[in-house]
Write an enzyme that holds these catalytic residues in place. Structure first.
Site, PDB file in Angstrom:
ATOM      1  N   SER A 139       0.809  -1.222   0.000  1.00  0.00           N
ATOM      2  CA  SER A 139       0.000   0.000   0.000  1.00  0.00           C
ATOM      3  C   SER A 139       0.839   1.268   0.000  1.00  0.00           C
ATOM      4  CB  SER A 139      -0.929   0.007   1.222  1.00  0.00           C
ATOM      5  OG  SER A 139      -0.176  -0.016   2.427  1.00  0.00           O
ATOM      6  N   CYS A 193       3.966   1.344  -1.375  1.00  0.00           N
ATOM      7  CA  CYS A 193       5.028   1.142  -2.367  1.00  0.00           C
ATOM      8  C   CYS A 193       4.654   1.774  -3.703  1.00  0.00           C
ATOM      9  CB  CYS A 193       5.279  -0.352  -2.538  1.00  0.00           C
ATOM     10  SG  CYS A 193       6.754  -0.723  -3.500  1.00  0.00           S
ATOM     11  N   GLY A 232       6.836   3.457   3.945  1.00  0.00           N
ATOM     12  CA  GLY A 232       7.530   2.425   3.194  1.00  0.00           C
ATOM     13  C   GLY A 232       9.023   2.529   3.427  1.00  0.00           C
ATOM     14  N   ARG A 235      18.394  -1.458   0.724  1.00  0.00           N
ATOM     15  CA  ARG A 235      17.337  -2.331   0.199  1.00  0.00           C
ATOM     16  C   ARG A 235      17.012  -1.978  -1.252  1.00  0.00           C
ATOM     17  NH1 ARG A 235      11.798  -3.340  -0.272  1.00  0.00           N
ATOM     18  NH2 ARG A 235      11.182  -5.363   0.610  1.00  0.00           N
TER      19      ARG A 235
END
Length: 534
Positions: A347, A349, A432, A448
């Site tokens: 949601s 991203c 996020g 990441r």
């Protein structure tokens, strides 16, 4: 008496067949999400309590509920991980800490958790006043607190403030410090806590090395509400609470390791420096490591996977994220014990919008699961879980468990403080790990997304948001579990294994939903309504 096989034989009669098999539904090659289809009902001949949710999230790691909390810094730290494990799932501690030791400390809190023990109680210090205790009571609802030298766990215990010490102490409405809060004993908000507390030499204490049964016996024998737990140096280690001890009877599904400790996972990124983090969290007793990357098919992921399997072969590793069979094969060939599926479906991203890369979550789960399951590798569906029905749908497509971020954000156990948003709504922050906020908080979040700390231009792949207060996971997680059980009962399956077999054999049927069907399946045609789920 009607038997389930009689119903199945009717289903296999072509003249009575409705819907299509999962393979027929997915053969159209268009990207499908969970909301694009429904599962058709089956035959019920068992109770909802007979539905088993036991599953594997790796080759060797089994949990009793297919629920995993996401390694996000606004979702999972020790508090969330403990609750997840108590209800049969598992929590993955995020890696966005300033130091590896901080993440390892969170893992330790989970592994050292004992039923009824509060490992991080709110403490007062020698310099605290009655006003500070009142604030703790107002903010957290606690009616007592231990007093230590510097107000921290691990500091020397000097006393305890109990509800009896505050039974007749009240604040005025404004809570002004200069206003008396008691008509007796001249107690005011500025009264030192050391004058009100029960000193340590008058307290019953438990020792950190005592068996839980011994401390519990002491609590019951002396009719105590709370029992401070100390070490040989008299330093506070934990607080044993009668109320929490009573709750311990409510966790028959708790996920334990072979030592009787709660299961716990941790996320690590793919940087070479993270090898030190791996060593620290493994030392703390972590049961499973998740290699945290937006795109798992990289040389960096392979290097980290090889390091973990060579240095710590006993630790289970979930690699990812991946959304294609080719990506899955690459990581399975390198020794991954499980896979994490999803790219751009969360949601918060925005990867698919910004990077033009990703895949519809339903299709990704189905395709990767078909390949991974053939090789005995479980998959965790990460992203796109909006409600309890989506969990059942993810399992129907081949997922062994689902990973939840937004669904758990803003629960009491999620990190962060509540605040009042527009319209007087109580909210918590949710972001996020690809958002600029998360990247600026610590470099591990940048890793990441393959972003260097020195990069002057950072491309966000996530957003920052607020989520409405969901209440405690002690109510929300049982709701999710029972919801999945009811869904599986309606489908006519008793276990996840039974579910998977009947899907593969074409006994469980599916139906794609048109836009109008999706509208019809939701709340509609009402002037107003209240949606209370639990």
């Amino acid at each position: 008496m009607v038997r389930p096989e009689d119903f199945n034989s009717l289903e296999l009669d072509n003249s009575l067949t409705d819907g299509e098999t999962v393979h027929e539904m997915m053969a159209h090659k268009a990207g499908l999400t969970y909301n694009d289809f429904n599962i058709l009902p089956g035959f019920i001949n068992f109770g909802v309590h007979d539905v088993s949710l036991e599953t594997n999230i790796t080759k060797d790691l089994k949990i009793k509920a297919p629920l995993v909390s996401s390694p996000m810094d606004t979702v999972t730290e020790s508090g969330m991980a403990i609750v997840m494990a108590l209800y049969g799932g598992i929590g993955i501690i995020h890696g966005n800490f300033p130091k590896p030791e901080d993440q390892a400390a969170e893992v330790l809190k989970v592994k050292r958790f004992k039923q009824g023990y509060v490992m991080q109680p709110h403490c007062l210090s020698r310099d605290s006043t009655a006003f500070d205790m009142i604030q703790i009571k107002k903010k957290y609802g606690y009616t007592g607190a231990p007093v230590t030298e510097d107000g921290r766990v691990g500091s020397k215990l000097i006393g305890m403030v109990t509800s009896r010490d505050f039974d007749f102490i009240t604040m005025d409405v404004a809570g002004q410090k200069g206003t008396p809060i008691s008509d007796t004993n001249d107690v005011t908000p500025t009264t030192p806590i050391t004058r009100i507390m029960v000193s340590v030499d008058q307290l019953h204490l438990g020792h950190i090395n005592d068996a839980p049964e011994l401390s519990q016996k002491k609590l019951k024998e002396h009719r105590l509400g709370k029992l401070p737990i100390v070490n040989d140096n008299g330093e506070l280690c934990a607080l044993l609470c009668r109320s929490d001890l009573l709750k311990a009877r409510d966790y028959p599904m708790a996920s334990y390791d072979s030592k009787g400790q709660l299961l716990c996972g941790a996320a690590v990124n793919t940087r070479g420096e993270s090898q030190y983090t791996v060593d620290r969290v493994v030392e703390a007793g972590v049961d499973v490591l998740i290699i945290d990357s937006s795109n798992g098919s990289s040389t960096y992921q392979i290097s980290m996977l090889r390091y973990i399997k060579e240095k710590h072969p006993h630790v289970q590793v979930i690699a990812g994220n991946v959304v294609t069979r080719a990506q899955a094969k690459l990581l399975i060939d390198q020794g991954a014990d499980g896979l994490r599926i999803g790219m751009g479906s969360g949601s918060i991203c925005i990867t698919q919008d910004v990077m033009a890369v990703g895949r519809a979550q339903g299709t990704a789960v189905y395709d990767v699961a078909r390949y991974a399951n053939q090789r005995g590798i479980p998959i965790v569906a990460d992203g796109g879980i909006r409600d309890v029905g989506y969990i059942t749908k993810a399992i129907s497509l081949g997922a062994s468990a689902v990973m939840m971020g937004g669904l758990l954000a803003a629960t009491t156990e999620a990190p962060g403080e509540y605040f009042w948003g527009p319209g007087g709504v109580r909210v918590k922050k949710y972001r996020g790990m690809g958002s600029l906020d998360a990247m600026e908080a610590h470099a591990s979040s940048q890793d990441r997304y393959f972003t260097a700390e020195s990069d002057q231009i950072k491309v966000a792949q996530g957003v920052s948001a607020t989520m409405k207060d969901r209440g405690s996971c002690h109510k929300f997680i049982p709701y999710l579990i029972r919801g999945v059980q009811h869904g599986m009962q309606d489908i006519g399956v008793r276990s996840l294994r039974d579910f998977r077999e009947k899907v593969d054999n074409g006994i469980v049927k599916f139906e794609r939903r048109s836009t109008n069907a999706q509208l019809e399946g939701g709340v509609h045609s009402l002037h107003s309504f209240e949606k209370r789920l639990y």
